[in-house]
Design a protein around this motif. Structure first.
Motif, short mmCIF file in Angstrom:
data_model
loop_
_atom_site.label_atom_id
_atom_site.label_comp_id
_atom_site.label_asym_id
_atom_site.label_seq_id
_atom_site.Cartn_x
_atom_site.Cartn_y
_atom_site.Cartn_z
N UNK A 57 54.25 40.92 40.56
CA UNK A 57 53.63 40.91 39.23
C UNK A 57 52.79 39.65 39.04
N UNK A 58 53.27 38.54 39.59
CA UNK A 58 52.50 37.30 39.55
C UNK A 58 51.13 37.51 40.19
N UNK A 59 51.11 38.12 41.34
CA UNK A 59 49.83 38.31 42.02
C UNK A 59 48.95 39.35 41.32
N UNK A 60 49.57 40.27 40.60
CA UNK A 60 48.77 41.19 39.77
C UNK A 60 48.00 40.40 38.71
N UNK A 61 48.67 39.44 38.09
CA UNK A 61 48.02 38.58 37.08
C UNK A 61 46.93 37.71 37.71
N UNK A 62 47.24 37.12 38.86
CA UNK A 62 46.25 36.27 39.52
C UNK A 62 45.06 37.08 40.01
N UNK A 63 45.33 38.30 40.47
CA UNK A 63 44.24 39.19 40.88
C UNK A 63 43.28 39.45 39.72
N UNK A 64 43.85 39.63 38.53
CA UNK A 64 43.02 39.89 37.36
C UNK A 64 42.08 38.71 37.10
N UNK A 65 42.62 37.48 37.19
CA UNK A 65 41.79 36.30 37.01
C UNK A 65 40.71 36.23 38.10
N UNK A 66 41.12 36.50 39.32
CA UNK A 66 40.20 36.44 40.46
C UNK A 66 39.08 37.48 40.29
N UNK A 67 39.44 38.67 39.86
CA UNK A 67 38.45 39.75 39.73
C UNK A 67 37.48 39.53 38.58
N UNK A 68 37.93 38.81 37.55
CA UNK A 68 37.03 38.52 36.42
C UNK A 68 35.81 37.71 36.86
N UNK A 69 35.95 36.99 37.95
CA UNK A 69 34.88 36.11 38.43
C UNK A 69 34.09 36.74 39.59
N UNK A 70 34.36 37.99 39.91
CA UNK A 70 33.73 38.60 41.08
C UNK A 70 32.20 38.55 41.01
N UNK A 71 31.65 38.87 39.85
CA UNK A 71 30.19 38.89 39.72
C UNK A 71 29.60 37.49 39.85
N UNK A 72 30.28 36.50 39.29
CA UNK A 72 29.78 35.13 39.41
C UNK A 72 29.81 34.65 40.86
N UNK A 73 30.87 35.05 41.60
CA UNK A 73 30.96 34.62 43.00
C UNK A 73 29.82 35.19 43.84
N UNK A 74 29.35 36.38 43.51
CA UNK A 74 28.23 36.96 44.27
C UNK A 74 27.00 36.06 44.21
N UNK A 111 36.64 26.91 41.02
CA UNK A 111 36.94 27.56 42.30
C UNK A 111 36.81 29.07 42.19
N UNK A 112 37.30 29.65 41.11
CA UNK A 112 37.20 31.09 40.91
C UNK A 112 35.75 31.55 40.84
N UNK A 113 34.86 30.69 40.36
CA UNK A 113 33.45 31.06 40.24
C UNK A 113 32.69 30.91 41.55
N UNK A 172 23.63 27.48 41.07
CA UNK A 172 22.88 28.71 41.33
C UNK A 172 21.42 28.58 40.95
N UNK A 173 20.93 27.33 40.97
CA UNK A 173 19.50 27.03 40.83
C UNK A 173 18.91 27.37 39.48
N UNK A 174 19.71 27.36 38.44
CA UNK A 174 19.18 27.46 37.08
C UNK A 174 18.53 26.12 36.74
N UNK A 175 17.42 26.14 36.01
CA UNK A 175 16.68 24.90 35.74
C UNK A 175 17.50 23.93 34.90
N UNK A 176 17.21 22.65 35.07
CA UNK A 176 17.91 21.60 34.33
C UNK A 176 17.82 21.81 32.82
#
Length: 565
Positions: free
Chosen positions: A56-73, A100-102, A490-494
């Motif tokens: 169940x712990x890893x189910x919760x951590x997976x949810x956090x990890x997956x929330x950042x999937x698009x940012x990691x791309x 780290x998640x991002x 990710x190279x967004x302007x200053x």
């Protein structure tokens, strides 16, 4: 290694309650798992060896990890994603985990070697729910959350440290960041030949001397705040500016000076530096961050931490059923409460609060004259800072007062002060915040990337104790800082990075009303947390009425919809 051994090591990691035990058990675990390369590999290697509750712990951590999937791309192929976090308090650890998640490469450096703060912090329900997603109820065995909107500082740090390790944050305890090295300095030492910005660090004992960090008595932690305004520039009745210029020695630009550093130095590369060292941070001042100070009437805080007695080891013990209370002189019958009984012995507190966590925790506010009456403060000096100087305090009387308050609140007669931070006295007559949300620093070589440096948590904005905003607002300022680091990577302007950081600061300052209750899966992106539509509309109308140009970032306008302004 056998399945049973891995199960036992992981169980030891989950149950560890100190930095040393946590890091030791984690190192044993990754060795036993043959050094998994990332979080999914770690999870997949551990899951066959754990019970249902741990899954169940890893189910919760997976949810956090997956929330950042698009940012990691978007950050996956970035060349500027080295993030250094200086400070391992709750805000520093939270920033490190989410960076780290991002998809950023994160290193955290912490001056202390353990979590010594017992203080209990008022928390919003959304903050607690978010930490549960990081494994709070698993990583802090025995923690009771039902009905309590508060958490212990150590419990928060323990949870986030374990999450940070699992997600892959590199962490160095017992070291301090002392300065920065310009990337134009060519270094031929191993692992430091790149053209990146770098920090240089020293072991804690040496770093404290170099940074001139004060030390306090073993049982007394002193923080005297920013109420000494004698050296500040006044611009209204209650408001002051602490001007800080960039220290010539903070950024080393000469190879000879780098080579002259002590042989105990460790050098770490970064593109973004997040400073989470608390309000007394030497680094933010030496980097030229001006601070705005607001002065209030004199207010002295007293915090007492007491260990549970042996009899309280059972959850059903009477000691664990003492009512948690808030007492204030504003109440009509306050003299019939422990607040009145304490006043009868000569100490007048304006309010007292009692809570339980890993310790019995008592917080109270008073005035210097009351502490002087009890001769805890020997002499009242012209400045609060001088009055609270360690040489002007009778520490034994301070400890006796802490114990006496505990007895009046109904705690057992054999109760004892905690060995670390048993009594803390501090000044919250003022609060401060950095005038700038971030700074970009240019290298001597204009062809090299600039460094992005942001203060977060209390380093950026001090909480005002009675408001109970502390960790709640601190977490969001930290996540906003991570968003800036992510955008820069990710190279967004200053200009866009700075504009969005300023706007997220405005949203953060709406307090508990700043959050959208319907948003459960927070990320570092402010849109995932704040009530962006209502707040941006309000800011737009205020700026329009004042005749000011709009400061709302284009991304926010597109999210809300132009037609909705």
């Amino acid at each position: 290694m056998s399945n049973t051994s891995i199960k036992e090591i992981f169980q030891n990691f989950v149950q560890a309650n100190t930095v040393e035990l946590t890091t030791q058990s984690f190192n044993l675990l990754v060795t036993a798992l043959n050094f998994p390369k990332d979080y999914p590999a770690f999870r997949d290697a551990v899951l066959p060896h754990v019970n249902f509750r741990m899954k169940t712990l890893f189910t919760n951590l997976d949810n956090k990890f997956n929330c950042y999937a698009e940012l990691r791309k978007h950050s996956e192929k970035s060349e500027n994603k080295n993030v250094l976090v200086s400070g391992g308090g709750p805000c520093g650890l939270r920033a490190a985990v989410d960076a780290k998640l991002s998809g950023l490469d994160v290193t955290l450096v912490e001056l202390r070697d353990d979590f010594t703060r017992h203080n209990i912090i008022k928390t919003w329900k959304a903050t607690i729910d978010d930490l549960v997603g990081f494994g709070l109820t698993t990583f802090v065995p025995g923690i009771q959350l039902h009905g309590h909107l508060h958490l212990g500082t150590r419990e928060i740090q323990t949870c986030l440290l374990k999450s940070a390790l699992i997600f892959g944050v590199k962490i160095f305890f017992n070291r301090g960041v002392c300065g920065i090295i310009d990337p134009s300095v060519t270094m031929n030492t191993e692992n430091n030949s790149s053209k990146s910005w770098k920090v240089w660090t020293l072991p804690a004992a040496e770093a404290k001397i170099y940074l001139k960090r004060p030390t306090a008595a073993p049982e007394v932690s002193l923080t005297t705040g920013a109420s000494d305004t004698s050296n500040l520039t006044k611009y209204s009745k209650c408001d002051f500016i602490e001007y800080n210029s960039v220290d010539d020695t903070i950024i080393l630009k000469d190879l000879d000076k780098v080579n002259a550093l002590p042989n105990t130095v460790e050098i770490i590369e970064f593109n973004t530096l997040l400073i989470a060292e608390g309000e007394s941070s030497v680094l933010i001042r030496r980097l030229g961050f001006d601070r705005c100070i607001t002065k209030f009437n004199e207010a002295i805080g007293l915090v007492v931490n007491l260990d549970f007695t042996q009899e309280a080891m059972k959850p059903s013990a009477p000691e664990r059923k003492i009512p948690e209370i808030v007492l204030t002189r504003a109440a009509a019958q306050w003299r019939d409460t422990p607040l009145g009984k304490i006043a009868d012995i000569g100490i007048e507190f304006e309010n007292i609060e009692y809570m339980r966590g890993s310790t019995h925790f008592i917080a109270a506010s008073t005035k210097l004259k009351n502490l002087h009456t009890f001769q805890i403060v020997k002499d009242i000096k012209p400045k609060v800072k001088e009055s609270l100087n360690i040489n002007n305090l009778d520490l034994e009387k301070l400890r006796k007062l802490g114990l006496q308050i505990a007895l009046e609140l109904g705690l057992p007669k054999n109760i004892t002060l905690s060995e670390k931070n048993g009594v803390q006295i501090f000044d919250f007559s003022a609060k401060g915040q950095c005038a700038d949300t971030l700074k970009f620093f240019k290298s001597m070589n204009e062809n090299l990337n600039e460094a992005l440096i942001l203060p977060i948590g209390d380093s950026f904005q001090n909480p005002f104790w009675p408001q109970g905003l502390g960790i709640n607002r601190g977490f969001h300022s930290s996540l906003d800082g991570v968003w800036s680091a992510y955008q820069y990577a990710t190279d967004i302007s200053k200009d866009i990075v700075e504009n969005e950081r300023k706007f997220s600061y405005q949203m953060c300052n709406w307090g508990s009303n700043s959050l959208d209750a319907s948003l459960k899966n927070w990320t570092c992106d402010p849109i995932s947390r704040y009530s962006v539509i209502s707040i941006s509309r309000a800011i737009y109308l205020r700026e329009k009425i004042d005749g000011k140009p709009s400061t709302i970032p284009q991304r926010i306008i597109e999210f809300v919809g132009v037609e909705n302004f």
